[in-house]
Design an enzyme around this catalytic site. Structure first.
Site, PDB file in Angstrom:
ATOM      1  N   TYR A  98     -13.310  14.645   8.451  1.00 37.09           N
ATOM      2  CA  TYR A  98     -12.362  15.283   9.359  1.00 37.09           C
ATOM      3  C   TYR A  98     -11.021  15.390   8.657  1.00 37.09           C
ATOM      4  O   TYR A  98     -10.549  14.423   8.047  1.00 37.09           O
ATOM      5  CB  TYR A  98     -12.215  14.457  10.642  1.00 37.09           C
ATOM      6  CG  TYR A  98     -11.217  15.000  11.634  1.00 37.09           C
ATOM      7  CD1 TYR A  98      -9.996  14.376  11.843  1.00 37.09           C
ATOM      8  CD2 TYR A  98     -11.494  16.146  12.368  1.00 37.09           C
ATOM      9  CE1 TYR A  98      -9.078  14.871  12.760  1.00 37.09           C
ATOM     10  CE2 TYR A  98     -10.582  16.659  13.283  1.00 37.09           C
ATOM     11  CZ  TYR A  98      -9.369  16.007  13.474  1.00 37.09           C
ATOM     12  OH  TYR A  98      -8.466  16.505  14.384  1.00 37.09           O
ATOM     13  N   ASP A 126      -7.834  13.775   0.672  1.00 40.24           N
ATOM     14  CA  ASP A 126      -7.205  13.641   1.982  1.00 40.24           C
ATOM     15  C   ASP A 126      -7.027  12.139   2.249  1.00 40.24           C
ATOM     16  O   ASP A 126      -7.971  11.449   2.654  1.00 40.24           O
ATOM     17  CB  ASP A 126      -8.067  14.295   3.060  1.00 40.24           C
ATOM     18  CG  ASP A 126      -7.427  14.158   4.439  1.00 40.24           C
ATOM     19  OD1 ASP A 126      -7.917  14.809   5.385  1.00 40.24           O
ATOM     20  OD2 ASP A 126      -6.449  13.379   4.563  1.00 40.24           O
ATOM     21  N   LYS A 177      -0.035   9.325   9.002  1.00 38.96           N
ATOM     22  CA  LYS A 177      -0.135   7.970   9.549  1.00 38.96           C
ATOM     23  C   LYS A 177       0.881   6.992   8.926  1.00 38.96           C
ATOM     24  O   LYS A 177       2.058   7.006   9.267  1.00 38.96           O
ATOM     25  CB  LYS A 177      -1.569   7.485   9.414  1.00 38.96           C
ATOM     26  CG  LYS A 177      -2.559   8.411  10.202  1.00 38.96           C
ATOM     27  CD  LYS A 177      -3.984   7.978  10.052  1.00 38.96           C
ATOM     28  CE  LYS A 177      -4.939   9.037  10.586  1.00 38.96           C
ATOM     29  NZ  LYS A 177      -5.135   8.992  12.031  1.00 38.96           N
TER      30      LYS A 177
HETATM   31  P1  KE4 Z   1      -3.263  14.242  12.418  1.00 37.90           P
HETATM   32  O1  KE4 Z   1      -3.037  15.713  12.550  1.00 37.90           O
HETATM   33  O2  KE4 Z   1      -4.075  13.678  13.586  1.00 37.90           O
HETATM   34  O3  KE4 Z   1      -1.978  13.448  12.154  1.00 37.90           O
HETATM   35  O4  KE4 Z   1      -4.147  13.970  11.093  1.00 37.90           O
HETATM   36  C1  KE4 Z   1      -5.371  14.644  10.964  1.00 37.90           C
HETATM   37  C2  KE4 Z   1      -6.256  13.895   9.998  1.00 37.90           C
HETATM   38  C3  KE4 Z   1      -6.384  14.353   8.707  1.00 37.90           C
HETATM   39  N1  KE4 Z   1      -7.155  13.711   7.800  1.00 37.90           N
HETATM   40  C4  KE4 Z   1      -7.820  12.577   8.135  1.00 37.90           C
HETATM   41  C5  KE4 Z   1      -8.660  11.898   7.102  1.00 37.90           C
HETATM   42  C6  KE4 Z   1      -7.711  12.051   9.444  1.00 37.90           C
HETATM   43  O5  KE4 Z   1      -8.395  10.921   9.767  1.00 37.90           O
HETATM   44  C7  KE4 Z   1      -6.919  12.712  10.396  1.00 37.90           C
HETATM   45  C8  KE4 Z   1      -6.782  12.207  11.827  1.00 37.90           C
HETATM   46  N2  KE4 Z   1      -7.504  11.022  12.155  1.00 37.90           N
HETATM   47  C9  KE4 Z   1      -7.861  10.874  13.546  1.00 37.90           C
HETATM   48  C10 KE4 Z   1      -8.695   9.599  13.691  1.00 37.90           C
HETATM   49  N3  KE4 Z   1      -9.989   9.738  13.150  1.00 37.90           N
HETATM   50  C11 KE4 Z   1      -6.650  10.858  14.444  1.00 37.90           C
HETATM   51  C12 KE4 Z   1      -6.901  10.413  15.865  1.00 37.90           C
HETATM   52  C13 KE4 Z   1      -6.914  11.553  16.825  1.00 37.90           C
HETATM   53  O6  KE4 Z   1      -7.407  12.637  16.457  1.00 37.90           O
HETATM   54  O7  KE4 Z   1      -6.431  11.340  17.950  1.00 37.90           O
END
Ligand code: KE4
Length: 424
Positions: free
Chosen positions: A143, A238, A266
């Site tokens: 993801y 990523d 994060k």
């Molecule tokens: P954000 O747009 O949510 O800040 O980041 C996206 C993203 C990009 N790359 C990786 C490897 C990620 O894990 C994420 C977002 N992680 C999720 C949890 N698996 C965020 C939690 C959510 O979607 O509410």
């Protein structure tokens, strides 16, 4: 007891899709009412009904120091007193870019944005602009945020809400997104053979954490480094989750592989909305206003957010012993669960990331991950929630351990896990 959460959830659903501002928070795959949180401190989180729980979600990763670290809070308060947003450059953005380049040397030049999604979306655009190629390779179950072109066989809540290919994304937007299998070099070789000279980049979570935690097989990351170099494609790590978590220099330091571009989120914001992407100058100089790849943002480099991110990274840099402690605590927890579960689950752990898969088979890729019994996971989740331990409300996520997790709370968690598996 969750009456107030239930009342808030009922109200929330009237004005917010699913009652939440991010799908995984709805507790859909564990079939319960989500806990509405009132506050958090250290390794503890307290919901609106006054239930205090040991937190292993840690805001999905930013909370590596624990919640409300006093020095981070102080830095944010000081920044607030000077104004919330200027839409103009500030010294702190320069300091943060310098620190990112120091801690992650491959990110000689970086651009701050406001989320991991924005970081990945922008990095892909930069890779396409730099190479002049359109196609990208991602991995099934990984993801990378919710930008259109990456919502293809995506992990995280896209997996648990069974929309790995989201509605509303025109086929035209994903026709250049090729999908390989994580830990399967042959699937990558085939895509390069079928698309000679057309692949701009391979994007990978160096440790997959959105199908649950799945570690790269020995040599897999090196293989990706080699095949991208050989084919004139860029390798994008990523590191939104692994950045500053697996090591101060992230997964690229931990595994000794240097990508061409890296995305962060994060931890780089210390709990405030920051993402970043970057790489060596010759690539990043294609980004506007230096070059033709356009990318912008009103709140990019926001002065309050950069105060949180900068202080967080400074504390991690000043206390490298934190990483040894994270590894030890998480390894201890993982081993305790393995012993308590007596082979009924698979536990994957690296650094302060771990996942408990409800399957007896090794979990080494997407196919083996999705064989996990998500109903058992929901039962496990509910038991822990009722006993004061807050883990991810979905099988295909990670558990996060922070520097604030005390030995006592780790021990208490082990006892809860033992009790669960004894009664399961
Ligand atoms: P954000 O747009 O949510 O800040 O980041 C996206 C993203 C990009 N790359 C990786 C490897 C990620 O894990 C994420 C977002 N992680 C999720 C949890 N698996 C965020 C939690 C959510 O979607 O509410």
């Amino acid at each position: 007891m969750d009456e107030k959460s239930q009342e808030l959830f009922t109200r929330a659903k009237k004005h917010i899709p699913g009652g939440v501002n991010s799908p995984v928070r709805a507790f859909g795959s564990v079939g319960r009412t989500p806990r509405f949180i009132r506050s958090a401190k250290g390794d503890r989180i307290t919901d609106v009904d006054g239930n205090e729980m040991i937190d292993y979600v840690c805001s999905w990763g930013p909370g590596i120091l624990g919640h409300a670290h006093p020095q981070v809070i102080e830095a944010v308060k000081d920044a607030c007193d000077q104004g919330l947003s200027f839409g103009a450059p500030t010294a702190r953005e320069v300091e943060l870019a310098e620190l990112i380049a120091e801690l992650v040397p491959s990110m000689e030049v970086s651009r701050l944005v406001s989320s991991g999604t924005e970081a990945v979306m922008s990095a892909i655009r930069a890779a396409r602009g730099y190479t002049g190629r359109d196609k990208i390779i991602k991995f099934k179950g990984c993801y990378h945020g919710h930008s259109d072109g990456l919502l293809v066989k995506a992990g995280s809540a896209a997996l648990t809400t069974s929309v790995p290919d989201s509605a509303g994304v025109p086929a035209d937007y994903t026709k250049n997104t090729l999908v390989a299998l994580y830990n399967d070099p042959a699937s990558v070789e085939q895509l390069f053979a079928e698309n000679p000279g057309e692949i701009a980049a391979v994007i990978v979570e160096p440790v997959a954490a959105n199908m649950g935690v799945v570690l790269p097989r020995e040599g897999f990351l090196q293989f990706l480094r080699n095949i991208t170099k050989k084919n004139g494609a860029l390798l994008i790590f990523d590191e939104v989750i692994t950045g500053f978590r697996l090591a101060l220099g992230g997964a690229q330091q931990y595994y000794g592989i240097v990508p061409d571009l890296t995305t962060l989120g994060k931890i780089v914001g210390g709990g405030m909305p920051i993402g970043a992407y970057g790489g060596r100058r010759e690539i990043m100089q294609c980004v506007s206003p230096d070059g033709p790849v356009y990318q912008a943002g009103t709140l990019s480099g926001n002065p309050v957010a950069t105060a949180a991110g900068l202080k967080t990274l400074q504390i991690l840099k000043e206390h490298p012993e934190i990483y040894q402690g994270l590894e030890e605590k998480t390894h201890y927890l993982a081993e305790s669960v393995r012993q308590a579960a007596k082979g009924s689950v698979t536990v994957n752990q690296v650094g302060s990331l771990m996942s408990i898969f409800f399957t007896e088979e090794p979990v080494v890729d997407y196919e083996s991950a999705v064989h996990s019994d998500t109903k058992c996971y929901a039962d496990y989740f509910g038991y822990l929630l009722e006993h004061g331990v807050y883990v991810a409300p979905a099988q295909f996520e990670a558990m996060f351990v922070s520097a604030a997790h005390t030995r006592e709370d780790i021990e208490q968690t082990c006892r809860m896990m033992e009790a669960y598996f004894a009664g399961a």
